[in-house]
Every structure is written in structure tokens, then in C-alpha cells.
Write a protein that holds these residues in place. Structure first.
Motif, PDB file in Angstrom:
ATOM      1  N   PRO A 178       0.993  -0.848  -0.306  1.00 27.52           N
ATOM      2  CA  PRO A 178      -0.238   0.067   0.129  1.00 27.52           C
ATOM      3  C   PRO A 178       0.781   0.904   0.010  1.00 27.52           C
ATOM      4  O   PRO A 178       1.958   0.807   0.032  1.00 27.52           O
ATOM      5  CB  PRO A 178      -1.008  -0.259   1.535  1.00 27.52           C
ATOM      6  CG  PRO A 178      -0.765  -0.913   1.393  1.00 27.52           C
ATOM      7  CD  PRO A 178       0.539  -1.640   1.501  1.00 27.52           C
ATOM      8  N   VAL A 179       0.700   2.110  -0.863  1.00 29.13           N
ATOM      9  CA  VAL A 179       1.640   3.522  -1.039  1.00 29.13           C
ATOM     10  C   VAL A 179       0.313   4.692  -0.616  1.00 29.13           C
ATOM     11  O   VAL A 179      -0.745   4.118  -1.111  1.00 29.13           O
ATOM     12  CB  VAL A 179       2.362   3.551  -2.207  1.00 29.13           C
ATOM     13  CG1 VAL A 179       3.008   2.345  -2.180  1.00 29.13           C
ATOM     14  CG2 VAL A 179       1.423   2.974  -3.475  1.00 29.13           C
ATOM     15  N   ASN A 180       1.457   6.178  -0.296  1.00 35.41           N
ATOM     16  CA  ASN A 180       0.894   6.831  -0.943  1.00 35.41           C
ATOM     17  C   ASN A 180       2.250   8.227  -0.545  1.00 35.41           C
ATOM     18  O   ASN A 180       2.954   7.563  -0.811  1.00 35.41           O
ATOM     19  CB  ASN A 180       0.155   7.489   0.837  1.00 35.41           C
ATOM     20  CG  ASN A 180       0.980   6.872   1.853  1.00 35.41           C
ATOM     21  OD1 ASN A 180       2.214   7.386   2.135  1.00 35.41           O
ATOM     22  ND2 ASN A 180       0.057   7.092   3.116  1.00 35.41           N
ATOM     23  N   ASP A 181       1.308   9.235  -0.197  1.00 30.10           N
ATOM     24  CA  ASP A 181       2.722  10.232  -0.842  1.00 30.10           C
ATOM     25  C   ASP A 181       4.152  10.576   0.657  1.00 30.10           C
ATOM     26  O   ASP A 181       4.657  11.418   0.644  1.00 30.10           O
ATOM     27  CB  ASP A 181       2.020  11.812  -0.794  1.00 30.10           C
ATOM     28  CG  ASP A 181       1.909  12.450  -0.436  1.00 30.10           C
ATOM     29  OD1 ASP A 181       1.369  11.567   0.323  1.00 30.10           O
ATOM     30  OD2 ASP A 181       1.097  13.258  -1.138  1.00 30.10           O
ATOM     31  N   SER A 182       3.911   9.862   1.480  1.00 28.81           N
ATOM     32  CA  SER A 182       4.997   9.668   2.569  1.00 28.81           C
ATOM     33  C   SER A 182       5.787   9.496   2.664  1.00 28.81           C
ATOM     34  O   SER A 182       6.049   8.543   1.338  1.00 28.81           O
ATOM     35  CB  SER A 182       4.232   8.685   3.993  1.00 28.81           C
ATOM     36  OG  SER A 182       3.679   8.296   3.746  1.00 28.81           O
ATOM     37  N   LYS A 183       6.455   9.815   3.855  1.00 29.30           N
ATOM     38  CA  LYS A 183       8.110   9.545   3.353  1.00 29.30           C
ATOM     39  C   LYS A 183       8.984   8.016   4.281  1.00 29.30           C
ATOM     40  O   LYS A 183       8.842   7.581   3.749  1.00 29.30           O
ATOM     41  CB  LYS A 183       8.626   9.556   4.992  1.00 29.30           C
ATOM     42  CG  LYS A 183      10.088  10.794   4.850  1.00 29.30           C
ATOM     43  CD  LYS A 183      10.730  11.659   5.266  1.00 29.30           C
ATOM     44  CE  LYS A 183      12.111  12.308   5.291  1.00 29.30           C
ATOM     45  NZ  LYS A 183      12.476  12.950   6.663  1.00 29.30           N
ATOM     46  N   GLY A 184       7.417   7.534   4.972  1.00 30.23           N
ATOM     47  CA  GLY A 184       7.567   6.217   5.965  1.00 30.23           C
ATOM     48  C   GLY A 184       7.411   5.332   4.175  1.00 30.23           C
ATOM     49  O   GLY A 184       7.510   3.638   4.208  1.00 30.23           O
ATOM     50  N   SER A 185       6.342   5.876   3.196  1.00 30.09           N
ATOM     51  CA  SER A 185       5.812   4.984   2.366  1.00 30.09           C
ATOM     52  C   SER A 185       6.761   4.860   1.676  1.00 30.09           C
ATOM     53  O   SER A 185       7.155   3.243   0.802  1.00 30.09           O
ATOM     54  CB  SER A 185       4.745   5.754   1.351  1.00 30.09           C
ATOM     55  OG  SER A 185       4.543   5.145   0.383  1.00 30.09           O
ATOM     56  N   LEU A 222       0.654   5.973  -7.611  1.00 32.33           N
ATOM     57  CA  LEU A 222       0.690   4.331  -8.389  1.00 32.33           C
ATOM     58  C   LEU A 222       1.934   4.241  -8.743  1.00 32.33           C
ATOM     59  O   LEU A 222       2.825   3.333  -9.535  1.00 32.33           O
ATOM     60  CB  LEU A 222      -0.586   3.563  -8.709  1.00 32.33           C
ATOM     61  CG  LEU A 222      -1.206   3.691  -7.159  1.00 32.33           C
ATOM     62  CD1 LEU A 222      -2.649   3.161  -8.562  1.00 32.33           C
ATOM     63  CD2 LEU A 222      -0.748   2.604  -6.459  1.00 32.33           C
ATOM     64  N   LYS A 223       1.538   5.456 -10.612  1.00 36.06           N
ATOM     65  CA  LYS A 223       2.176   5.210 -12.021  1.00 36.06           C
ATOM     66  C   LYS A 223       3.682   5.109 -11.239  1.00 36.06           C
ATOM     67  O   LYS A 223       4.105   4.791 -11.999  1.00 36.06           O
ATOM     68  CB  LYS A 223       1.736   6.165 -12.438  1.00 36.06           C
ATOM     69  CG  LYS A 223       2.375   6.310 -13.765  1.00 36.06           C
ATOM     70  CD  LYS A 223       1.704   7.566 -14.852  1.00 36.06           C
ATOM     71  CE  LYS A 223       2.602   7.059 -16.217  1.00 36.06           C
ATOM     72  NZ  LYS A 223       2.679   8.687 -16.976  1.00 36.06           N
ATOM     73  N   LYS A 224       4.022   6.343 -10.411  1.00 29.77           N
ATOM     74  CA  LYS A 224       5.521   6.196  -9.684  1.00 29.77           C
ATOM     75  C   LYS A 224       6.795   5.596  -9.371  1.00 29.77           C
ATOM     76  O   LYS A 224       7.183   5.288  -9.730  1.00 29.77           O
ATOM     77  CB  LYS A 224       5.360   7.726  -8.587  1.00 29.77           C
ATOM     78  CG  LYS A 224       6.730   8.664  -9.287  1.00 29.77           C
ATOM     79  CD  LYS A 224       5.988   9.916  -8.206  1.00 29.77           C
ATOM     80  CE  LYS A 224       7.418  10.291  -7.958  1.00 29.77           C
ATOM     81  NZ  LYS A 224       7.229  11.418  -6.298  1.00 29.77           N
ATOM     82  N   THR A 225       5.242   5.151  -8.372  1.00 31.53           N
ATOM     83  CA  THR A 225       6.205   3.578  -8.172  1.00 31.53           C
ATOM     84  C   THR A 225       6.413   2.598  -8.632  1.00 31.53           C
ATOM     85  O   THR A 225       7.037   1.982  -8.777  1.00 31.53           O
ATOM     86  CB  THR A 225       4.840   3.406  -6.826  1.00 31.53           C
ATOM     87  OG1 THR A 225       3.913   4.687  -6.059  1.00 31.53           O
ATOM     88  CG2 THR A 225       5.320   2.094  -5.583  1.00 31.53           C
ATOM     89  N   LYS A 226       5.171   2.374 -10.196  1.00 33.86           N
ATOM     90  CA  LYS A 226       5.540   1.444 -11.031  1.00 33.86           C
ATOM     91  C   LYS A 226       6.437   1.218 -11.243  1.00 33.86           C
ATOM     92  O   LYS A 226       7.306   0.356 -11.713  1.00 33.86           O
ATOM     93  CB  LYS A 226       3.736   0.878 -11.814  1.00 33.86           C
ATOM     94  CG  LYS A 226       4.213  -0.521 -12.835  1.00 33.86           C
ATOM     95  CD  LYS A 226       2.748  -0.027 -13.187  1.00 33.86           C
ATOM     96  CE  LYS A 226       2.868  -1.474 -14.467  1.00 33.86           C
ATOM     97  NZ  LYS A 226       2.376  -2.402 -13.457  1.00 33.86           N
ATOM     98  N   GLU A 227       6.570   2.724 -11.948  1.00 35.08           N
ATOM     99  CA  GLU A 227       8.073   2.986 -12.679  1.00 35.08           C
ATOM    100  C   GLU A 227       9.253   2.648 -11.858  1.00 35.08           C
ATOM    101  O   GLU A 227      10.050   1.824 -12.111  1.00 35.08           O
ATOM    102  CB  GLU A 227       8.248   4.864 -12.373  1.00 35.08           C
ATOM    103  CG  GLU A 227       7.322   4.828 -13.886  1.00 35.08           C
ATOM    104  CD  GLU A 227       7.422   6.316 -14.472  1.00 35.08           C
ATOM    105  OE1 GLU A 227       8.206   7.021 -13.624  1.00 35.08           O
ATOM    106  OE2 GLU A 227       5.922   6.429 -15.010  1.00 35.08           O
ATOM    107  N   LYS A 228       9.159   2.476 -10.701  1.00 29.98           N
ATOM    108  CA  LYS A 228      10.718   2.339  -9.357  1.00 29.98           C
ATOM    109  C   LYS A 228      10.732   0.375  -9.806  1.00 29.98           C
ATOM    110  O   LYS A 228      12.315   0.321 -10.254  1.00 29.98           O
ATOM    111  CB  LYS A 228      10.573   2.678  -8.027  1.00 29.98           C
ATOM    112  CG  LYS A 228      10.816   4.467  -7.997  1.00 29.98           C
ATOM    113  CD  LYS A 228       9.886   4.934  -7.025  1.00 29.98           C
ATOM    114  CE  LYS A 228      10.253   5.746  -6.102  1.00 29.98           C
ATOM    115  NZ  LYS A 228       9.846   6.265  -5.442  1.00 29.98           N
ATOM    116  N   PHE A 229       9.457   0.223  -9.249  1.00 25.23           N
ATOM    117  CA  PHE A 229       9.943  -1.687  -9.659  1.00 25.23           C
ATOM    118  C   PHE A 229       9.910  -2.027 -11.431  1.00 25.23           C
ATOM    119  O   PHE A 229      11.847  -2.432 -11.491  1.00 25.23           O
ATOM    120  CB  PHE A 229       8.417  -1.989  -9.327  1.00 25.23           C
ATOM    121  CG  PHE A 229       8.189  -1.635  -7.738  1.00 25.23           C
ATOM    122  CD1 PHE A 229       8.625  -2.679  -6.936  1.00 25.23           C
ATOM    123  CD2 PHE A 229       7.988  -0.690  -6.808  1.00 25.23           C
ATOM    124  CE1 PHE A 229       8.680  -3.726  -5.826  1.00 25.23           C
ATOM    125  CE2 PHE A 229       7.627  -1.339  -5.556  1.00 25.23           C
ATOM    126  CZ  PHE A 229       7.664  -2.530  -5.143  1.00 25.23           C
TER     127      PHE A 229
END
Lengths: 293, 469
Positions: A178-185, A222-229
Motif C-alpha cells: 500500500p502506498v501514499n506520498d509519505s516518507k514512510g511509504s 501508483l504510476k510513479k511507484t510502478k516505474e521504480k519497480f
């Protein structure tokens, strides 16, 4: 990386030890397997200590050693340690270190990457001290015990906390992130990448639009996170789910999910009295949950 | 959010989560201090009761170390004007405290000699004909030794013997598990029951003798205590044997006497001489308790025992210093001092008055009712608070109920020794629990039956046997 695996009763600790060692092996990290013995009343602590010394002198196992022996045998059976004649558990030395810490030294032990230790006292205090003294990065603990322990571990221990609930060796797991825009995420994303790379696991990235966030903003995350993977050549799927964050993620998680979450950015005082979303998810989910710090 | 704020608030929260009972206890005490003094109580008496409540909470939940609780008790007695500094200082040290100190050191010296090997041989010789006889023997020997040498000495000696015979038992099967529990409980119950037998069996006995002497001018010597308590001990032993056999039915096939014999090991000449000397010192000390306790006091004699071991080089001071629980000694000294102030300020008389007023509201109000409440209360408090500390704090009230009738004081001290319910109540229970083979639930499940029967035995003996003495 340094990993601490806390074990208790033999039957409950098998999945914890198994998963913990897999993680340790894939990260090639040094591992401490810790058994925390029952807290002794101050009235009797010296009496108990005298009796335990007496048991050592008579070559009778003191309480806790049998659990560590079981853990050692388990490591040998799973080939995490190579068995040799000079490496039997019978032939051990118990070294009394400071702050209620005792280290089992196996004569002829060839691996300096695995430590077996025994501590006595209040479990949170002991694990906190162990993490602070030896700078562990992840603390792995079983999920069957008191839920209050998990809350306190996440709140007070200065390492990521992995609660191993209903883990089965035979299941094929996938990461639920689960992601959001926090530092923890961001920290959770980094950890998930490492886990997915080491284990070759698929990753499901999810996000819940909450508060003032628009669906477009969440889709962007979500898109940004997917790119990292993708950069790390890890297969992912993304999903936007509705409802309250805690309930939606808990309902979405399956038995074969490993949920990886970032620690809540909330004020520690608020977290202590009212809890936090990652903590509620960890408590309600019926699968292993890692809260990264 | 500022990182340093997070670190500081997290540290404060951790401190609070570990010490919350300290905070609660202090808040409750401050609240009580701000209330008006109850009618019939003087201000020092009221303050002494507030300190009593504070100590109860702190000792029960252990949020701070025992030495800190002891020092807080002393400081508060003076600051809250319960007694002047000189009076607090002089009540801090007496024979009961010397006994706690001496018996703890004496115990360490005895355990250090490795007498369990010899004792194991003796038990095998006398009781080794059958496994059931052997367990009965373990229980009986534990009780007899514990009655003279105290629980902590005997459990330290007997537990290795017990664990040797159950070393390789598979506890996954019911029969094996019951054999393990039967062995451990036989030693634990023998040791607990034995501790009521003589004054030296437990610090609580000596504390009560001391209080009786100070508050009622009644003197109880070693022999007189034994005449009252030993028959109870013997009946309890028989009852405990059957209770345990009934609770943990086992064929005992898994108990390996051969393994036990193997574990005993060989003794050499040096050890033999050492053991002989140790036995002579123990016999000398126990005889002195019998013969000279009126002249020298139990505490001084116990200290003489530890001293003899040290003079003959049989134990070093470092060993004694390392293993003596100085925190417990300080705590006992502080609670005994508080017990004296509770009596001196009239707080105990006021509590007894309120207790009697409460009894008067009951449909049947007699000596038996007040005895029963007092004995059950002592037993229960001891189980949730530890026995010796219970006697040091509620002993003055038990005496005040009937100052001239020693049966109340004796019953209170003996009932405090029925530590069958919880693992925190005595060193024996805690040591058995620390093996990881006995759970708190299991301890309570067996203990509730044993506790109830023991209270009934105590009642019957005080009614029908003590009156004949």
C-alpha cells in the motif's frame, strides 16, 4: 544488514524462524536468534540465578536453552548451518554478557553470522535493548502472541518490525504494497524492491484515495511507484481501492500476501494512545506484515 | 515533525509504558494526601496508611527497583511526619532484618557446597525402592529441610535432583507431561509446606515473632512455634501427596532412576571433608536456633552460620555478595520499619476498629468469622504480594485483632506461607515457573485446591489442637 529473530515456544516459532532465516539468507545478513525468558520477580531473581548456575554445574539445561537447541537443530535441518561432529549443541558455553544477555557459544561453530542469545526480562525492554546495542535493522517476531506486544514493538523499537502471521512454507507469496506520498511509504517501497528482487516475488501496489486527495493524484503515486519497480525489472500490478485505508487493505490482503508498510508519520503520543493505520493493518491482517522504519 | 521532538516524546512514552504503575501510585497517594484525615485517625497514622498503600502498589507491580521502594518508604516516613528520623532509623534494623540477611547469605553458602549430590544419594538409598516412593521422599525431604533452612536454600538444592530424573521425558505425551509436573510439584509443594514448620523456615515467621514480642510482649521460642506448626505441616504433606497424584495421574514409567544415578557423579576426599564440615555447621546452626534463640536471636545465629562458612574459606565474600539479594533485605527492613510506625501511630488499631465495625454488620459475628477473614486475607494477600512482605505490613493488624491470643498472629503468618496460587508469591514458585515447564494457569489450577484445604486444616488445628497446648 542485521536481523533479529525473536523466538518463543517451539511449535509457534517454526514459521517465524523459517521466514526469518530465508530473509537473512537472501540478504546475506548477520542474524541473532533471541529467546527472551520469563520475567522474574525482583524478590526471586537472585534465587533463580543461583538455581540456574547450579543447573549449569550439573550439566542440566537451564530454561530457554532447550528452545535455542531446537532452533539450532532447525537451522541444521534446513542447512542454514553445516553439521559437523565438532559442532554439536551439547558442547556449548553460555557466556554471561551485560544487561541480562547470555550468548550461546558452540565450540567449533564455523559461522560467525548466526548468534544464539538468551535474555531474561520484560520482552519489549529486552528486544529494545538488543536492537539498540547491536543495531539490528529488522526485528522478526511471531504473530500469535499478545497484540499489545506488536504495538509496543512498532512504537518503541528502532528497527523495522516484521510480524510473521500464518506463514506457510508451501505457499507462493506475493508482496502487497500500500502506498501514499509519505516518507514512510518511500521506505516501504525501497524495502519491497529489495524483497522482491531477492525472492523473485510479484508485487501488487495498491493505494486508497483518502481525505482531500483526488483520484488523479493517487493514480500518479501508483504510476510513479510502478516505474521504480520497472527500473529494477520487477513485475507489478497496480490497483486503486475504495473505502477506509485500514479496512480496504485488510480486506484486499489474501492469505498469500506479505504486506509491506511504512511507519506512520503521526505524533508518537497520538500513536501510543490512539494507534496508527499501519499498526491497525498489522493487527487485523491474517498474513505476514512488515512495517518499515 | 521535528526529529528531536519525536525522539524525546518516544523516550518519555517508553519510560511511561514501563513505569506507569509508579506514576499511578504517586498520583493516587497525592490525591489521598489532599483528602481530609478520616475521623479517629491522627495525621501521622493516616500518612502511614497512605505509604502502606503506596508500597503495596509498588511492590506488586515492580515499576521501580526494590531498593528504590525501600528508600522511598524511609524518606516518606520522615517527610510526611509519620516519625522523626531517629525513630525511623532505629526501627530499620532489628533481629528480623538480620535474620533475612543472615539466612540469605547462609543459603548461598550451603548451596555453594554442592550438597545436592550427597542428598540425592541419600534419597535414592532410603526411597529408591519405587518411583512413587521416591517422589514421596523428595517431597518429605524437601519439607523437612525447608522447615529449618528456608525455601530458597532447599529449592536450589532439590531442583537439580528433580530435573535430573525428568531430563529426557517427552512432554508431548500426557503420561510424560504428568510425570514431569508431578516431580516438579512434589519438590515445590514439599518446600512451600515445609517453610511454615519452624521460625527459620521463612522470614515471615521471624517477623511475626518479632512483632508479637514488641507489640504484645508475647514471646514464642523455636520449640513453641514447632509445636504449633509442625503437625499442620505433616497433615498438609499427606494431603499434597494425594492431591498431586490425583491431579497428575502418571505411570511414572518415563522417570529414569538410572539416568539420575549417572548424573550424581563421583565425590572425592576433599569434597567429602567439605560436605562433612558443611553438615556440622548446618547442624550447629539449627541446634543453636533451638537452644539459644532467646539469648542471641535467630538473626545473629543465621549470620554466624554465614560467617563460619566464610572463616573456613568454604565460600568467598565475592560469591556471597554477588548472589545475595540486597534489594530484598533493604525492602524488608523498610517495610518492617513501616509496620512499626503503623502500630505506633495507632493506624493498626483504627483499621481493626473499622474491621470489627464491618464484622458487626454481618449476620453471624464471632471470633471464627474474624479469624477466617484474617487467615484468608493473609493467604490471598501473600499470594499476590509475596509472603514475608505481607506479614511485615499486615502483621500488626493481625496482632491487634486479639493481642493476647497468639492463634491470630500465628495463623496469619502460617496462612501467608500458603503460596500455592501464584508464581510470584514465593521464591520456590518463581523458580519452578522459571523452568518453563509449569505455567501460571497450571500453578493456580492445582494451587486453588491446595490453598482451600490448607486453610481448613489451619482452622481445624487452631480450634482443636492449639487449645490443648
Amino acid at each position: 544488514m542485521k536481523i533479529l529473530i525473536a523466538i518463543g515456544g517451539r511449535e509457534f516459532s517454526k514459521p517465524t524462524l523459517d521466514l526469518g532465516m530465508k530473509i537473512a539468507n537472501s540478504f546475506k545478513s548477520s542474524t541473532t536468534i533471541a529467546y527472551v525468558g520469563k520475567k522474574i520477580s525482583q524478590f526471586s531473581e537472585k534465587d533463580v540465578s543461583v538455581v540456574h548456575q547450579n543447573l549449569d554445574d550439573r550439566e542440566l539445561y537451564r530454561p530457554g536453552i532447550r528452545t535455542l537447541e531446537w532452533a539450532y537443530d532447525f537451522l541444521i535441518s534446513k542447512k542454514y548451518i553445516e553439521e559437523k561432529d565438532s559442532n554439536k549443541f551439547d558442547d556449548y558455553l553460555l557466556v554471561d554478557e551485560e544487561n541480562s544477555r547470555m550468548k550461546v557459544l558452540l565450540k567449533g561453530q564455523q559461522s560467525d553470522k548466526i548468534d544464539l542469545i538468551m535474555r531474561t526480562g520484560e520482552i519489549i525492554e529486552q528486544l529494545k535493548d538488543e536492537v539498540e546495542t547491536n543495531k539490528h535493522d529488522i526485528t522478526i517476531i511471531g504473530g500469535s502472541g499478545n497484540k499489545g506486544i506488536h504495538q509496543k514493538l512498532v512504537q518503541f523499537i528502532d528497527s523495522s518490525v516484521f510480524v510473521v502471521k500464518n506463514y506457510s512454507v508451501n505457499k507462493k507469496y506475493k508482496i502487497l504494497l500500500p502506498v501514499n506520498d509519505s516518507k514512510g511509504s518511500d521506505m516501504a517501497i525501497e524495502t519491497a524492491i529489495n524483497f522482491a528482487k531477492s525472492y523473485k516475488l510479484n508485487v501488487e501496489i495498491v493505494s486508497v484515495p483518502e481525505g482531500k486527495k483526488s483520484i488523479e493524484e493517487v493514480e500518479k503515486i501508483l504510476k510513479k511507484t510502478k516505474e521504480k519497480f520497472s527500473k529494477n525489472r520487477i513485475q507489478t500490478t497496480t490497483k486503486l481501492i475504495d473505502g477506509s485505508a485500514v479496512n480496504s487493505i485488510v480486506n484486499y490482503a489474501k492469505d498469500n500476501s506479505i504486506v509491506i508498510l511504512g511507519v506512520s508519520p503521526k505524533n508518537p503520543i497520538m500513536k501510543y494512545f490512539f494507534g496508527s493505520k499501519p499498526l491497525s493493518i498489522a493487527q487485523k491482517c491474517n498474513c505476514p506484515v512488515l512495517i518499515t522504519k | 515533525m521535528n526529529e528531536s521532538y519525536k525522539v524525546i516524546s518516544s523516550s518519555i512514552l517508553f519510560w511511561f509504558s514501563q513505569k506507569k504503575w509508579f506514576v499511578y501510585s504517586i498520583v493516587i497517594s497525592i490525591f489521598l494526601l489532599n483528602l481530609s484525615t478520616p475521623v479517629g485517625l491522627t495525621v501521622p497514622a493516616y500518612h502511614s496508611l497512605i505509604i502502606l498503600l503506596l508500597v503495596f502498589m509498588l511492590v506488586t507491580f515492580e515499576p521501580i527497583p526494590f531498593p528504590a521502594i525501600a528508600l522511598l518508604t524511609l524518606v516518606l516516613q520522615v517527610v510526611l511526619e509519620v516519625a522523626p528520623p531517629d525513630v525511623v532509623a532505629s526501627s530499620f534494623m532489628n533481629d528480623a532484618v538480620l535474620f533475612v540477611m543472615g539466612s540469605l547469605m547462609f543459603a548461598i553458602a550451603i548451596v555453594h557446597q554442592g550438597l545436592d549430590i550427597r542428598l540425592a544419594k541419600m534419597i535414592i538409598k532410603i526411597f529408591g525402592k519405587s518411583k512413587r516412593m521416591f517422589l514421596a521422599g523428595l517431597m518429605t525431604i524437601s519439607a523437612i529441610l525447608s522447615s529449618f533452612l528456608g525455601e530458597h536454600t532447599v529449592i536450589a538444592i532439590m531442583l537439580p535432583i528433580g530435573l535430573s530424573v525428568i531430563k529426557n521425558i517427552d512432554t508431548q505425551k500426557a503420561d510424560g507431561k504428568n510425570a514431569v509436573l508431578l516431580t516438579l510439584f512434589s519438590i515445590a509443594y514439599g518446600t512451600i509446606i515445609g517453610s511454615i514448620g519452624t521460625p527459620s523456615g521463612g522470614a515471615r515467621n521471624v517477623i511475626m515473632i518479632n512483632y508479637l514480642q514488641e507489640f504484645s510482649n508475647v514471646s514464642i521460642d523455636y520449640w513453641k512455634w514447632m509445636k504449633h506448626a509442625y503437625p499442620i505441616l505433616m497433615i498438609q504433606l499427606v494431603v499434597a501427596y494425594f492431591v498431586l497424584q490425583f491431579t497428575f495421574p502418571s505411570s511414572l514409567n518415563n522417570i529414569k532412576m538410572r539416568g539420575f544415578k549417572k548424573n550424581i557423579g563421583k565425590t572425592d576426599v576433599k569434597k567429602n571433608i567439605n560436605h562433612l564440615f558443611s553438615c556440622l555447621i548446618i547442624v550447629g546452626i539449627v541446634s543453636s536456633w533451638f537452644a539459644f534463640n532467646d539469648i542471641y536471636g535467630l538473626g545473629i545465629i543465621a549470620l554466624a552460620g554465614a560467617l563460619t562458612f566464610m572463616i573456613f574459606g568454604m565460600i568467598s565474600w565475592e560469591e556471597i555478595n554477588k548472589n545475595t539479594n540486597w534489594g530484598v533485605i533493604l525492602l524488608f527492613a523498610a517495610t518492617i520499619s513501616l509496620g512499626f510506625q503503623i502500630n505506633e501511630t495507632g493506624a493498626s488499631s483504627w483499621l481493626v476498629l473499622k474491621f470489627n465495625e464491618l464484622l458487626a454488620t454481618l449476620p453471624s459475628n464471632s471470633m471464627n468469622v474474624s479469624w477466617s477473614i484474617m487467615a484468608v486475607l493473609s493467604g490471598l494477600t501473600a499470594n499476590f504480594f509475596t509472603s514475608s512482605a505481607t506479614v511485615s505490613l499486615i502483621g500488626p493488624m493481625a496482632i491487634e485483632l486479639h493481642p493476647t491470643d497468639i492463634s491470630f498472629a500465628l495463623s496469619s503468618a502460617i496462612a501467608s506461607g500458603f503460596s500455592f496460587l501464584t508464581v510470584i508469591s514465593s521464591p520456590t514458585a518463581m523458580i519452578i515457573y522459571s523452568t518453563g515447564l509449569v505455567s501460571t494457569k497450571m500453578f493456580f489450577r492445582v494451587g486453588i485446591l491446595m490453598f482451600s484445604i490448607s486453610i481448613i486444616i489451619l482452622y481445624l488445628m487452631s480450634q482443636f489442637y492449639w487449645v490443648t497446648l
